[in-house]
Design a protein around this motif. Sequence first.
Motif, PDB file in Angstrom:
ATOM      1  N   LEU A   1      40.548  28.588  14.771  1.00 26.97           N
ATOM      2  CA  LEU A   1      41.639  27.742  15.265  1.00 26.97           C
ATOM      3  C   LEU A   1      41.943  26.592  14.314  1.00 26.97           C
ATOM      4  CD1 LEU A   1      40.846  27.606  19.096  1.00 26.97           C
ATOM      5  CD2 LEU A   1      42.527  29.014  17.902  1.00 26.97           C
ATOM      6  N   SER A   2      40.970  26.179  13.522  1.00 28.29           N
ATOM      7  CA  SER A   2      41.200  25.082  12.591  1.00 28.29           C
ATOM      8  C   SER A   2      42.188  25.455  11.495  1.00 28.29           C
ATOM      9  CB  SER A   2      39.873  24.637  11.964  1.00 28.29           C
ATOM     10  OG  SER A   2      39.361  25.642  11.095  1.00 28.29           O
ATOM     11  N   LYS A   3      42.486  26.738  11.344  1.00 25.76           N
ATOM     12  CA  LYS A   3      43.425  27.188  10.316  1.00 25.76           C
ATOM     13  C   LYS A   3      44.884  27.025  10.740  1.00 25.76           C
ATOM     14  CE  LYS A   3      40.171  30.747   8.753  1.00 25.76           C
ATOM     15  NZ  LYS A   3      39.947  32.206   8.575  1.00 25.76           N
ATOM     16  N   TYR A   4      45.109  26.769  12.035  1.00 26.54           N
ATOM     17  CA  TYR A   4      46.470  26.741  12.557  1.00 26.54           C
ATOM     18  C   TYR A   4      46.772  25.391  13.214  1.00 26.54           C
ATOM     19  CZ  TYR A   4      45.360  31.699  12.194  1.00 26.54           C
ATOM     20  OH  TYR A   4      44.929  32.919  11.745  1.00 26.54           O
ATOM     21  N   PRO A   5      48.059  24.996  13.261  1.00 29.55           N
ATOM     22  CA  PRO A   5      48.424  23.773  13.980  1.00 29.55           C
ATOM     23  C   PRO A   5      48.013  23.875  15.448  1.00 29.55           C
ATOM     24  CG  PRO A   5      50.250  24.551  12.631  1.00 29.55           C
ATOM     25  CD  PRO A   5      49.215  25.636  12.613  1.00 29.55           C
ATOM     26  N   ALA A   6      47.769  22.733  16.081  1.00 33.11           N
ATOM     27  CA  ALA A   6      47.278  22.723  17.464  1.00 33.11           C
ATOM     28  C   ALA A   6      48.226  23.418  18.431  1.00 33.11           C
ATOM     29  CB  ALA A   6      47.035  21.277  17.911  1.00 33.11           C
ATOM     30  N   ASN A   7      49.520  23.397  18.122  1.00 33.21           N
ATOM     31  CA  ASN A   7      50.496  24.033  19.017  1.00 33.21           C
ATOM     32  C   ASN A   7      50.747  25.498  18.671  1.00 33.21           C
ATOM     33  OD1 ASN A   7      51.694  23.149  16.629  1.00 33.21           O
ATOM     34  ND2 ASN A   7      53.744  23.069  17.529  1.00 33.21           N
ATOM     35  N   TYR A   8      49.939  26.042  17.758  1.00 32.18           N
ATOM     36  CA  TYR A   8      50.064  27.460  17.408  1.00 32.18           C
ATOM     37  C   TYR A   8      48.717  28.172  17.534  1.00 32.18           C
ATOM     38  CZ  TYR A   8      54.861  26.968  15.778  1.00 32.18           C
ATOM     39  OH  TYR A   8      56.219  26.756  15.717  1.00 32.18           O
ATOM     40  N   LYS A   9      48.002  27.865  18.583  1.00 31.77           N
ATOM     41  CA  LYS A   9      46.706  28.512  18.789  1.00 31.77           C
ATOM     42  C   LYS A   9      46.832  30.019  18.931  1.00 31.77           C
ATOM     43  CE  LYS A   9      44.279  24.654  21.028  1.00 31.77           C
ATOM     44  NZ  LYS A   9      43.603  24.227  22.282  1.00 31.77           N
ATOM     45  N   GLN A  10      48.000  30.475  19.423  1.00 27.60           N
ATOM     46  CA  GLN A  10      48.184  31.914  19.621  1.00 27.60           C
ATOM     47  C   GLN A  10      48.092  32.693  18.321  1.00 27.60           C
ATOM     48  OE1 GLN A  10      50.470  29.570  20.148  1.00 27.60           O
ATOM     49  NE2 GLN A  10      52.568  30.261  19.735  1.00 27.60           N
ATOM     50  N   SER A  11      48.202  31.996  17.184  1.00 23.35           N
ATOM     51  CA  SER A  11      48.049  32.671  15.892  1.00 23.35           C
ATOM     52  C   SER A  11      46.640  33.226  15.708  1.00 23.35           C
ATOM     53  CB  SER A  11      48.363  31.695  14.746  1.00 23.35           C
ATOM     54  OG  SER A  11      49.700  31.236  14.830  1.00 23.35           O
ATOM     55  N   GLY A  12      45.696  32.727  16.477  1.00 23.95           N
ATOM     56  CA  GLY A  12      44.315  33.194  16.369  1.00 23.95           C
ATOM     57  C   GLY A  12      43.959  34.314  17.326  1.00 23.95           C
ATOM     58  N   ILE A  13      44.945  34.882  18.008  1.00 24.26           N
ATOM     59  CA  ILE A  13      44.666  35.916  19.008  1.00 24.26           C
ATOM     60  C   ILE A  13      43.978  37.133  18.397  1.00 24.26           C
ATOM     61  CG2 ILE A  13      45.739  37.652  20.519  1.00 24.26           C
ATOM     62  CD1 ILE A  13      47.730  35.545  21.406  1.00 24.26           C
ATOM     63  N   ILE A  14      44.504  37.643  17.280  1.00 19.59           N
ATOM     64  CA  ILE A  14      43.941  38.863  16.685  1.00 19.59           C
ATOM     65  C   ILE A  14      42.498  38.660  16.228  1.00 19.59           C
ATOM     66  CG2 ILE A  14      44.119  40.454  14.732  1.00 19.59           C
ATOM     67  CD1 ILE A  14      47.111  40.445  15.060  1.00 19.59           C
ATOM     68  N   PRO A  15      42.176  37.633  15.427  1.00 20.93           N
ATOM     69  CA  PRO A  15      40.775  37.470  15.027  1.00 20.93           C
ATOM     70  C   PRO A  15      39.842  37.204  16.206  1.00 20.93           C
ATOM     71  CG  PRO A  15      42.100  35.612  14.271  1.00 20.93           C
ATOM     72  CD  PRO A  15      43.052  36.659  14.733  1.00 20.93           C
ATOM     73  N   MET A  16      40.337  36.543  17.252  1.00 23.68           N
ATOM     74  CA  MET A  16      39.481  36.301  18.423  1.00 23.68           C
ATOM     75  C   MET A  16      39.250  37.569  19.233  1.00 23.68           C
ATOM     76  SD  MET A  16      40.155  32.526  20.004  1.00 23.68           S
ATOM     77  CE  MET A  16      41.876  32.299  19.648  1.00 23.68           C
ATOM     78  N   LEU A  17      40.260  38.421  19.314  1.00 21.41           N
ATOM     79  CA  LEU A  17      40.073  39.710  19.988  1.00 21.41           C
ATOM     80  C   LEU A  17      39.057  40.564  19.234  1.00 21.41           C
ATOM     81  CD1 LEU A  17      43.690  40.756  21.096  1.00 21.41           C
ATOM     82  CD2 LEU A  17      41.799  40.033  22.559  1.00 21.41           C
ATOM     83  N   ASP A  18      39.136  40.543  17.913  1.00 21.20           N
ATOM     84  CA  ASP A  18      38.164  41.281  17.105  1.00 21.20           C
ATOM     85  C   ASP A  18      36.753  40.741  17.352  1.00 21.20           C
ATOM     86  OD1 ASP A  18      37.489  43.161  14.816  1.00 21.20           O
ATOM     87  OD2 ASP A  18      36.831  41.265  13.960  1.00 21.20           O
ATOM     88  N   LEU A  19      36.635  39.431  17.448  1.00 22.07           N
ATOM     89  CA  LEU A  19      35.345  38.799  17.709  1.00 22.07           C
ATOM     90  C   LEU A  19      34.812  39.223  19.084  1.00 22.07           C
ATOM     91  CD1 LEU A  19      33.636  36.796  16.049  1.00 22.07           C
ATOM     92  CD2 LEU A  19      34.652  34.950  17.403  1.00 22.07           C
ATOM     93  N   ALA A  20      35.699  39.229  20.073  1.00 17.56           N
ATOM     94  CA  ALA A  20      35.307  39.624  21.434  1.00 17.56           C
ATOM     95  C   ALA A  20      34.888  41.086  21.479  1.00 17.56           C
ATOM     96  CB  ALA A  20      36.468  39.379  22.398  1.00 17.56           C
ATOM     97  N   GLN A  21      35.620  41.940  20.755  1.00 16.03           N
ATOM     98  CA  GLN A  21      35.305  43.368  20.750  1.00 16.03           C
ATOM     99  C   GLN A  21      33.931  43.626  20.144  1.00 16.03           C
ATOM    100  OE1 GLN A  21      38.265  46.666  20.263  1.00 16.03           O
ATOM    101  NE2 GLN A  21      37.470  46.731  18.185  1.00 16.03           N
ATOM    102  N   ARG A  22      33.617  42.934  19.066  1.00 11.48           N
ATOM    103  CA  ARG A  22      32.313  43.106  18.429  1.00 11.48           C
ATOM    104  C   ARG A  22      31.192  42.603  19.344  1.00 11.48           C
ATOM    105  NH1 ARG A  22      32.919  44.400  13.026  1.00 11.48           N
ATOM    106  NH2 ARG A  22      35.065  44.242  12.290  1.00 11.48           N
ATOM    107  N   GLN A  23      31.433  41.498  20.034  1.00 12.28           N
ATOM    108  CA  GLN A  23      30.414  40.974  20.940  1.00 12.28           C
ATOM    109  C   GLN A  23      30.174  41.909  22.119  1.00 12.28           C
ATOM    110  OE1 GLN A  23      30.602  36.742  22.087  1.00 12.28           O
ATOM    111  NE2 GLN A  23      30.103  37.333  24.183  1.00 12.28           N
ATOM    112  N   ALA A  24      31.237  42.565  22.576  1.00  9.17           N
ATOM    113  CA  ALA A  24      31.132  43.448  23.741  1.00  9.17           C
ATOM    114  C   ALA A  24      30.597  44.827  23.392  1.00  9.17           C
ATOM    115  CB  ALA A  24      32.490  43.569  24.435  1.00  9.17           C
TER     116      ALA A  24
END
Length: 280
Positions: A61-84
Motif C-alpha cells: 500500500l505504501s506504493k500508492y496514494p492513500a486514496n488509491y488503495k484499490q491499486s493493491g488489490i491484485i498483489p493482496m489477492l495473490d498474498l491471500a491465495q498463497r496463505q490459504a
Amino acid sequence: KNEESIMLSQLAKRGITRPMTWSSIRLMSGANAQHINTPDNTVETYFDFTEENYERINRILSKYPANYKQSGIIPMLDLAQRQAGGWLPLAAMDKVAKICGVAPMRVYEVATFYTMFNREKVGKYFMQLCGTTPCMICGSEDIKRTIENHLGIKDGETTEDGLFTLREVECLGACANAPMIQMNDDYYECLTPKTTIELLEACKKGTPPPMGKWGSLPMNGQVSCEGPQGKTSLFVEPTAPPLREGGFSSFEKVDPASVKVHMGYGTYEETEVKEEAAKE
C-alpha cells in the motif's frame, strides 16, 4: 450432462445446429462464475492475514496514494491465495476489500477476471497444462493423457489425496519448449510421457526437480530454450560501440527545413509558410 446441455443451448443460440459430438468441443476447465457455498468457504468463514503478511501489505500500500488503495488489490489477492494454500476463499476476498476500502464486488470482479486466482481448492501441486496450438502439435494431448492415466483424474479434477490438480489452460508463453506445464510457480518444459511420469513421482515423494539457472526446467536436459546443438552464438559478453572521435561535432550543420522536406512534410516553401503561420 448438465454442462453439455448448457453448451449445446448456447451454440444453438449462435446458429450452430450441425451435429457434433461432445468430445469434439474443446472446453477449458475453470471455476464457476458464481460463488458456491461449501463447508469451508462461506461468508462466515474466518480469514485474516498473518502478521508477516500484514507487513507485506503495508509495503504494497505504501506504493500508492492513500486514496488509491484499490491499486493493491491484485498483489493482496495473490498474498491471500498463497496463505490459504493456493486458493481464494470468499472471506479472503472480503478481507482484501475491507483493507482497500472498496465494495466486495470490486474485489470479486478482479478475482473472477484473472485466471491466476483459484476460487476453488486445488491440490498441493497445481498443474496447468498448456493446450494451445504450439504445445498441441508438439504432443500436449499425449502429456494430458499420461497425467490423467497415471493419476486417475480428468481435466479440472483433483486427486483424492489432495496432492494434484490438473487444469488445461491457454498459452503460457513457453512455446519454444513445448509441450510444457506450469506446476504452481514453476515451468517444466520439453516434456515426454516418460519424463512426465518421473516428474509426478518426484512430486509424490515431496522432491520436485528444482528450477534451472533461468527459472525453468526443460526435462530433456537442455538449458533454457537453447536448441539441440546447444549455444551457437554470444559466447562472450558483447561490448557497446565506442564514442565517435569528436562526438557529433564532425557532422555538418543540418538545415531543419531540409529534414522536414526529406520526411515528406512538403517543399521548402510550404514548410516556411507553415512555420511563419505557427509563429503568428
